[in-house]
Structure formats: C-alpha cells, structure tokens
Write a protein that holds these residues in place. Structure first.
Motif, short mmCIF file in Angstrom:
data_model
loop_
_atom_site.label_atom_id
_atom_site.label_comp_id
_atom_site.label_asym_id
_atom_site.label_seq_id
_atom_site.Cartn_x
_atom_site.Cartn_y
_atom_site.Cartn_z
N LYS A 97 18.06 33.06 77.78
CA LYS A 97 19.19 33.81 78.33
C LYS A 97 18.72 34.91 79.28
CE LYS A 97 23.65 34.43 76.19
NZ LYS A 97 24.38 34.85 74.99
N LEU A 98 17.46 35.31 79.13
CA LEU A 98 16.89 36.33 79.99
C LEU A 98 16.48 35.76 81.35
CD1 LEU A 98 14.57 38.07 77.35
CD2 LEU A 98 16.81 38.86 78.15
N VAL A 99 16.55 34.45 81.49
CA VAL A 99 16.11 33.79 82.71
C VAL A 99 17.30 33.53 83.62
CG1 VAL A 99 14.92 31.79 83.68
CG2 VAL A 99 14.20 32.70 81.46
N LYS A 126 16.26 45.25 85.90
CA LYS A 126 17.25 46.29 86.20
C LYS A 126 18.68 45.86 85.88
CE LYS A 126 14.43 48.71 89.58
NZ LYS A 126 14.34 49.27 90.95
N ARG A 127 18.91 44.57 85.72
CA ARG A 127 20.21 44.09 85.26
C ARG A 127 19.99 42.86 84.41
NH1 ARG A 127 23.04 41.67 90.81
NH2 ARG A 127 21.73 39.83 90.98
N SER A 136 10.77 43.51 86.03
CA SER A 136 9.79 44.56 86.35
C SER A 136 8.48 44.18 85.66
CB SER A 136 10.28 45.92 85.87
OG SER A 136 11.45 46.31 86.55
N VAL A 137 8.60 43.85 84.38
CA VAL A 137 7.47 43.30 83.60
C VAL A 137 8.05 42.32 82.59
CG1 VAL A 137 5.64 43.82 81.93
CG2 VAL A 137 6.03 45.36 83.85
N GLY A 189 9.03 49.30 90.25
CA GLY A 189 8.54 50.41 89.44
C GLY A 189 7.14 50.83 89.84
N THR A 190 6.74 52.00 89.39
CA THR A 190 5.39 52.49 89.68
C THR A 190 4.37 51.76 88.81
OG1 THR A 190 5.47 54.23 88.00
CG2 THR A 190 6.34 54.78 90.19
#
Length: 470
Positions: A271-273, A361-362, A369-370, A436-437
């Motif tokens: 679901k994260l994909v 981020k969403r 980001s990672v 992100g940094t």
C-alpha cells in the motif's frame, strides 16, 4: 495495425505505438472527458479502464493513460468516461458523486468516476477500504476529499448485494455500466489481435517511469513493447522459492493468494507503493532497470536476497544476485541486447521475519525520502541470517553488506541492534536534495532500522529501548 475496442467502438489504427493512449483518445478520437493534468501519472485526471481477456472472462483495471503507450492497448478493451455513460440517467458512480456534492470545477471528476467504476468491475472485496484504494491515485483540488470519500462509501453500499464477480449482468441491471459490456468478451475474442510487428527500439513494459521523462521522444521514435510477452509474465512457487516474471506488477503480487500467505503484511507493505493505477501498470523489471536509489520494490527484493535471471536475444540466460547488479548511479550489469527476465527468492519460513518501511511527504504517489526492508531468520533468540536494504542513502539502491553480515550469528538484543545501527551509518552516504538533508536521511535510516525490530518483535522491543541512542 494496433487493434482494440475503445468503449463500444472497434479501433484499428496505424498510429505510432509509442504515442500515449491519452493523446490518442483526446486528439484522434475527440473523447475529451479524459483530462490532461500532470502528464506524470500523479493526478488521475486521465484515468481509463483496461479490460484484458483471461480465458473466457475479462479483467478490468484502472490505469493513467498519460504515461501508457498506445501499443499496450492492443487486443484490449479501453474504457473512458464516455464509455461508462448510460442513456438518460446517471450511473451509480456518477450519481454518488452528484448526491454527495463531490465535485466543483469538475476537472478531476471523470477520473474519479472511472476509478470507482473500475472498483465495481473488479474482483476485489467490495469494502470501503478497497474503494478508497481504488481512488488513491486521483487528486481533487477543490472539493475537499471527504465528500468524495462519502461518494465512494455510497458506491460500496450499492454493491453490497453483488456476489457474482464474474458476470456483468448484475452490474448492468443495477446501473453501474452500460449494456454493451456484456458483449465485450465475445468481441475481444473475435478481434484475433496478433502481435504487432515492432522495430528494434527501446524496451518498454508499463512505461510508468520512461513516459514521465521521455513521452515526446518515445512518441516519435521506435519502441519495443514487451508488456504482453508471456515469457516475462507469471508468479511461480516451487518448493521453497518464488519466481516472478519481470512483466508482473505490484497488483499481481497483491492479488496472489499464496504469496500473501507467506507474507501476512504484504498488502500493508504494498500500500506504500504508489497508487492503485500505477500498481496496475508498472512492471517489476522496469522498477529494477530504472535503477532509482529509492525504488520501492528494488529495496523490497534486495532484502529478500533475490537473484535476477537475465536473458538475451539468443535465449541465453545468466543469474546474478540483485545486490551485485547495481554498479553506480543509474548504471548496472546489463549488456546490449539483454533483458531482465525474472526475479527469484527464497520464501519466508516459520523462523523468518520480513518488514518494509517507507517515509515520504504524502501517503500515495510519492517517492520515498528513505525506504528500508529487512529479512531476518531467527531461532531461540539467535539471528541465523539477516538481509537489510536501505533506499535514498546512496547512489544506488543499497544492500547493507556489512550490517547484514554483522547481524548473522548475533543474539537478538537491543545491544546488537544498536551496534548494527552504528555500522549502518558507516555504510551509507546520503546527499542533501529536495527529499531532505543528508543528516535527515541518516536519521530516517536509523529510525527505520529500529522500526523493523519494534514491528517484528513488539513483545521484545519498544522505541524506548533505542531512545538514548537516538
């Protein structure tokens, strides 16, 4: 000649296979209900349904037509918003959007209606969560999403009495789709759409990455479409291993009952994909060959210590560990004329534990980001084997060789995990960018590593065990 059925009309076109399905529908067929939004598959305004004949039945899935090559429609049934219309009344999905005031400017509305119609046609369980998944790839910028969620709920309530998922009769009788849907399986069989003669060109399966970057170029140059190549399809389980054809999609994995029995949290991870539309389109081979340092499924398969099977035009094959495939940023061990054929990995056992984590981020349709995955074999509180992967922290999708080796043979304890976390930091080299940094990504890498253990062994570890280290 590309041959398919568009709504209720049989299409035979000599148009270039590499042009987008969206452009063909809008500019060649003047079906302008399918909107142009982002042209990156992110907004869902261009959503259409693709019906594929499987034995004697037809399976419908939603896709974003802005990043789908026209040639992939060959032999299929393509449904735009115009193809869902009934005579003199609204469909159930249209009525639900109207009743719940789920539209204002109307630009996004056709995509939502098509996605909800696809949900009604699908074989998935007709519950509210699955309805929300169906529209996860659709964005609305004016109504506020709650009204649209209410519309989805109304569609679910209307489907509660629908039990026969292999027949269109009930859906037609109850106002979900028009009558012509009943004849589509027979008409697709009659098409006898043979393979398109294709010149040598860039290999394309789902196209979800390439068409974001190179849509205009691909529309004008030779492409070699491989999405329908049978030798690249399928998911096979033999003995203790699983082999997945590189044309398979996340949705194929999602819907595979036996795979889900080996990975109890598989749907939670998948679901994260991206979104349902992209999960229906994007191939695993494309995800691996894209070589993105944050490719979700690449990180997933790295932690499973997968091998990849590579073939060439002479049908000669070689096998390579996926962790050795990537050589540098966007470079890998693939020779001219070679193609990724399959992914193979050992299935989890009663003593193994798998987890996947992602921060973005969403929730939907966003790159990480990672991201991170882990596969641990543990017995009697001893780590017998471990494979850890991390994305967004190096120039390549990162298999953590030193961290994985360190964990092997160690006691499963907070002390072991904390030492491994320090080693992890020495293996990664994130850069600062829009995601992100470098310091932030190091923090995420550490926290996701801890999260694996608190998720997999909740009775043994809590975040408090790692707070001082943080």
């Amino acid at each position: 000649m590309i041959t398919f059925i568009l709504n209720n009309k049989t299409i035979r076109t000599p148009e270039h296979s590499g042009m987008t399905l969206l452009d063909f529908v809008r500019y060649e067929q003047r079906l302008t209900g399918t909107k142009i939004g982002c042209r990156e598959g992110d907004c869902g305004a261009c959503t259409v349904l693709v019906g594929s004949l499987e034995n004697d039945s037809i399976k419908y899935q939603s896709i974003t037509s802005c990043i789908s090559p026209l040639g992939n429609a060959h032999g299929k049934h393509i449904v735009t918003i115009e193809g869902t219309n009934l005579q003199n009344k609204l469909t159930i999905a249209q009525e639900a959007m109207k009743t719940n005031y789920a539209t204002q400017c109307g630009f996004c509305t056709p995509g939502f209606v098509v996605a909800l119609t696809g949900f009604a046609l699908s074989n998935s369980e007709k519950n509210y969560n699955n309805a929300l998944d169906a529209i996860s790839g659709n964005i609305c910028r004016c109504t506020g999403y709650k009204a649209i969620e209410k519309a989805a709920y109304q569609v679910v309530k209307s489907l509660e009495k629908h039990k026969d998922f292999n027949s269109f009769s009930w859906l037609i009788e109850n106002g979900f789709v028009p009558k012509y849907f009943n004849d589509i399986p027979k008409r697709l069989k009659a098409l006898e759409a043979k393979d398109i003669n294709q010149p040598r060109g860039k290999y394309i399966s789902g196209g979800t990455d390439l068409y974001v970057q190179q849509a205009d170029h691909l529309a004008d140059n030779s492409v070699h479409l491989i999405a329908e190549k049978d030798y690249l399809k399928g998911i096979k389980i033999e003995h203790d291993s699983c082999t997945i054809g590189t044309n398979s999609t996340v949705s194929d994995l999602w819907n595979h009952t036996e795979i889900n029995s080996y990975f109890p949290n598989l749907k939670k991870h998948l679901k994260l994909v991206s979104s349902e539309q992209i999960r229906n389109m994007a191939s695993f081979g494309g995800n691996l060959a894209n070589a993105s340092p944050i490719g979700d499924m690449t990180i997933f398969f790295l932690a499973l210590n997968s091998d990849i099977i590579i073939t060439n035009e002479h049908e000669e094959e070689r096998v390579l560990p996926l962790k050795n495939f990537y050589q540098g940023y966007k470079t890998y061990d693939l020779k001219e004329g070679e193609l990724l054929k399959a992914i193979r990995f050992k299935l989890p056992t009663s003593h193994s534990f798998f987890n996947f984590e992602k921060v973005c981020k969403r929730t939907h349709l966003d790159i990480a980001s990672v991201n991170s995955a882990i596969h641990i074999y543990s017995e009697n509180n001893l780590i017998l084997e471990a494979h850890v992967s991390l994305g967004g922290v190096a120039a390549i999708p990162k298999y953590l060789h030193e961290t994985s080796t360190f964990l092997k043979g160690k006691k499963l304890s907070s002390e072991t995990i904390l030492k491994a976390s320090d080693l992890l930091q020495n293996e990664i080299s994130p850069i600062s960018d829009v995601r992100g940094t470098s310091d932030y990504k190091r923090l995420l890498g550490r926290q996701l590593f801890f999260a694996h253990f608190t998720e997999l062994f909740p009775k043994q570890f809590t975040l408090n065990d790692f707070v001082q280290h943080a």
